[in-house]
Design a protein around this motif. Structure first.
Motif, PDB file in Angstrom:
ATOM      1  N   TYR A  68      -4.470  93.294  29.325  1.00 26.06           N
ATOM      2  CA  TYR A  68      -4.536  94.077  28.094  1.00 26.06           C
ATOM      3  C   TYR A  68      -4.162  93.206  26.897  1.00 26.06           C
ATOM      4  CZ  TYR A  68      -3.477  97.524  24.510  1.00 26.06           C
ATOM      5  OH  TYR A  68      -3.447  98.230  23.343  1.00 26.06           O
ATOM      6  N   LYS A  72      -6.530  92.425  23.775  1.00 26.45           N
ATOM      7  CA  LYS A  72      -6.064  92.802  22.441  1.00 26.45           C
ATOM      8  C   LYS A  72      -6.105  91.611  21.474  1.00 26.45           C
ATOM      9  CE  LYS A  72      -2.132  95.034  20.249  1.00 26.45           C
ATOM     10  NZ  LYS A  72      -0.776  95.512  20.440  1.00 26.45           N
ATOM     11  N   LYS A  80     -11.184  96.304  31.376  1.00 25.99           N
ATOM     12  CA  LYS A  80     -12.349  97.041  30.899  1.00 25.99           C
ATOM     13  C   LYS A  80     -11.876  98.193  30.024  1.00 25.99           C
ATOM     14  CE  LYS A  80     -14.970  96.031  35.076  1.00 25.99           C
ATOM     15  NZ  LYS A  80     -15.581  96.608  36.273  1.00 25.99           N
ATOM     16  N   PRO A  81     -12.648  98.550  29.006  1.00 27.71           N
ATOM     17  CA  PRO A  81     -12.246  99.676  28.141  1.00 27.71           C
ATOM     18  C   PRO A  81     -11.971 100.964  28.917  1.00 27.71           C
ATOM     19  CG  PRO A  81     -14.046  98.474  27.134  1.00 27.71           C
ATOM     20  CD  PRO A  81     -13.857  97.896  28.512  1.00 27.71           C
ATOM     21  N   VAL A  84      -8.467 100.841  30.167  1.00 31.87           N
ATOM     22  CA  VAL A  84      -7.497 101.117  29.095  1.00 31.87           C
ATOM     23  C   VAL A  84      -7.395 102.620  28.880  1.00 31.87           C
ATOM     24  CG1 VAL A  84      -6.968 100.810  26.639  1.00 31.87           C
ATOM     25  CG2 VAL A  84      -7.881  98.899  27.959  1.00 31.87           C
ATOM     26  N   LEU A  85      -8.543 103.288  28.857  1.00 31.64           N
ATOM     27  CA  LEU A  85      -8.567 104.734  28.656  1.00 31.64           C
ATOM     28  C   LEU A  85      -7.824 105.463  29.776  1.00 31.64           C
ATOM     29  CD1 LEU A  85      -9.602 107.187  27.074  1.00 31.64           C
ATOM     30  CD2 LEU A  85     -11.674 107.083  28.459  1.00 31.64           C
TER      31      LEU A  85
END
Length: 121
Positions: A68, A72, A80-81, A84-85
């Motif tokens: 992350y 960032k 992967k996005p 993160v979600l």
């Protein structure tokens, strides 16, 4: 053998060590499997602050934070996005303060506040 089959054997009390690769290390579990382990950890402990010394999951959680941080800062990352979600949805702490290894190294100022139960009213 699938993760479900491993789990069924584990539920029966049969521990099977995963097959090691050429370098002697076991294959990493798929992201979704580790995420489920983290959800179970959170349900039991009430947080996602898994110590790095916690078997397997601790290292995975640490890698998520590292990846992350790379993402960032715009570096190439495996994060992967969607990961993160999903981590955000369970209240994952992406950034944590490192633990103090030696309590003696605390400054005197850290010790000026009395514990809550000894404050005078």
């Amino acid at each position: 053998m699938t993760d479900e089959q491993f789990q069924q054997l584990e539920d029966l009390g049969i521990a099977i060590k995963p097959k090691a690769g050429k370098d002697g290390r076991t294959e990493p579990k798929p992201w979704e499997y580790q995420f489920k382990q983290l959800c179970d950890y959170k349900e039991f402990y009430g947080n996602t602050l898994v110590p790095i010394t916690y078997p397997v999951l601790g290292e995975w959680v640490h890698r998520q934070r590292v990846c992350y941080g790379e993402m960032k800062s715009g570096k190439k990352s495996r994060m992967k996005p969607i990961h993160v979600l999903k981590l955000s949805e369970i209240g994952f702490a992406f950034e944590v303060m490192p633990r103090k290894k030696n309590r003696k190294s605390e400054t005197k100022q850290d010790n000026l506040q009395p514990p809550n139960d000894t404050k005078k009213t």
